[in-house]
Design a protein around this motif. Structure first.
Motif, mmCIF file in Angstrom:
data_model
loop_
_atom_site.group_PDB
_atom_site.id
_atom_site.type_symbol
_atom_site.label_atom_id
_atom_site.label_comp_id
_atom_site.label_asym_id
_atom_site.label_seq_id
_atom_site.Cartn_x
_atom_site.Cartn_y
_atom_site.Cartn_z
ATOM 1 N N VAL A 189 0.856 -1.192 0.000
ATOM 2 C CA VAL A 189 0.000 0.000 0.000
ATOM 3 C C VAL A 189 0.890 1.239 0.000
ATOM 4 O O VAL A 189 1.823 1.335 0.808
ATOM 5 C CB VAL A 189 -0.944 0.015 1.216
ATOM 6 N N ARG A 194 -2.728 6.095 -1.797
ATOM 7 C CA ARG A 194 -3.736 5.167 -1.276
ATOM 8 C C ARG A 194 -4.121 4.125 -2.323
ATOM 9 O O ARG A 194 -5.285 3.765 -2.486
ATOM 10 C CB ARG A 194 -4.970 5.918 -0.791
ATOM 11 N N LEU A 215 -11.390 -5.641 3.070
ATOM 12 C CA LEU A 215 -10.877 -4.814 4.155
ATOM 13 C C LEU A 215 -11.821 -4.977 5.337
ATOM 14 O O LEU A 215 -13.027 -4.708 5.217
ATOM 15 C CB LEU A 215 -10.787 -3.351 3.711
ATOM 16 N N LEU A 240 -8.643 2.699 -2.208
ATOM 17 C CA LEU A 240 -8.585 3.011 -0.779
ATOM 18 C C LEU A 240 -8.771 4.495 -0.488
ATOM 19 O O LEU A 240 -8.665 4.917 0.665
ATOM 20 C CB LEU A 240 -7.236 2.546 -0.198
ATOM 21 N N TYR A 243 -11.168 5.752 2.299
ATOM 22 C CA TYR A 243 -10.926 5.385 3.689
ATOM 23 C C TYR A 243 -9.823 6.275 4.261
ATOM 24 O O TYR A 243 -8.884 6.652 3.554
ATOM 25 C CB TYR A 243 -10.514 3.918 3.795
ATOM 26 N N ILE A 248 -7.072 2.377 7.103
ATOM 27 C CA ILE A 248 -6.197 1.635 6.189
ATOM 28 C C ILE A 248 -5.063 0.951 6.954
ATOM 29 O O ILE A 248 -4.761 -0.236 6.736
ATOM 30 C CB ILE A 248 -5.638 2.581 5.111
#
Length: 293
Positions: A189, A194, A215, A240, A243, A248
């Motif tokens: 990641v 993101r 997730l 992502l 979020y 995360i």
């Protein structure tokens, strides 16, 4: 457009210069009155030569120069009558050879050469004066009148400083595996974008089935699908962004086996078979310290 001879073009140019005698000027004005194209040719010469003439300032001769000119041409005193010697009688023998000679070409070429010579002399003089003015304007502009003195130019140079390198973003990695088993997937990641990349390591999907990444966070009411893991070695997605960093970084990432193409309703239909949590592997670059002044 009518084609004019060189003699006609020279006549138009010399008319614009004002160097024709009375007969030639009357001839040119007659042609201008009956031939619009010839009048346009004269006007074109006036524009060409007029621009050069305007760039050279007029100079008024001193009074003593005028007096010398008048004395030279005999205008300072009464003119005596001009007496020409008597011509000898012309005999028929002398007339006949002259009558046979055709001098029209000689007269035509002489007039044409004189016209072009006058035009060339005038334009050469203006060009020489213009060259001298340009040279003075470059090397000694203070000698020119203020009206035609070149204005000083200011040049602004723009210096571009190299942009600072983009700070390195933090990187997080999670090893997705069964408890105590070998790694099946490696999840990476990027904290700045993101986005994530799934690297397939030891897992192989069953025929007619797909692996799907989830997730799982105690801040969310249910697991959230991050998409089906493709059949290639790497699967990259940027899902992502919705979020926050806390979710995360602290979530559990799980892989389930779903029907081909993934879950049809956004809910997992099997227990997770591979799980893992993110750990930071590359910290973000610290800002460069400011130099003291």
């Amino acid at each position: 457009m009518m084609d004019y001879s060189e003699d006609d073009i020279a006549l138009a140019a010399e008319y614009a210069l004002g160097t024709l005698d009375a007969d030639e000027r009357a001839q040119a004005e007659t042609m201008m009155s009956v031939d619009k194209e010839f009048a346009a040719t004269v006007e074109a010469w006036q524009h060409k030569l007029g621009v050069l003439n305007q760039m050279v300032g007029s100079v008024e001769p001193r009074p003593e120069v005028w007096n010398k000119i008048k004395t030279t041409v005999g205008l300072s005193e009464a003119q005596a009558a001009l007496m020409l010697p008597e011509a000898p009688p012309v005999t028929s023998e002398a007339v006949e050879p002259l009558a046979l000679a055709d001098t029209s070409n000689v007269i035509r070429l002489s007039a044409q050469a004189r016209r072009w010579r006058n035009v060339a002399t005038f334009t050469t003089a203006i060009a020489a004066a213009l060259t001298a003015m340009i040279a003075v304007g470059v090397y000694q502009p203070d000698l020119l009148p203020e009206a035609i003195r070149p204005k000083p130019r200011t040049q602004v140079a723009e210096v571009k400083t190299p942009s600072a390198p983009t700070p390195r973003s933090a990187q997080y990695v999670a090893v997705l595996q069964k408890e105590g088993g070998a790694p099946a997937f490696i999840l990476t990641v990027d904290a700045a974008t993101r986005s994530f990349t799934v690297r397939k390591v030891g897992a192989s999907a069953e025929p007619g089935k797909s692996f799907e990444l989830w997730l799982i966070s105690d801040k969310l009411q249910r697991p959230r699908s991050l998409g089906v893991i493709g059949n290639s070695d790497f699967t990259a997605r940027a899902v992502l962004a919705s979020y926050d960093n806390d979710v995360i970084n602290n979530a559990t990432y799980a892989v389930t086996v779903e029907q081909a193409g993934g879950s049809p309703d956004g809910m997992p239909h099997s227990a997770p078979i591979f799980t893992g949590k993110l750990i930071e592997t590359v910290p973000p670059a610290a800002p460069a310290p400011s130099s003291a002044r």
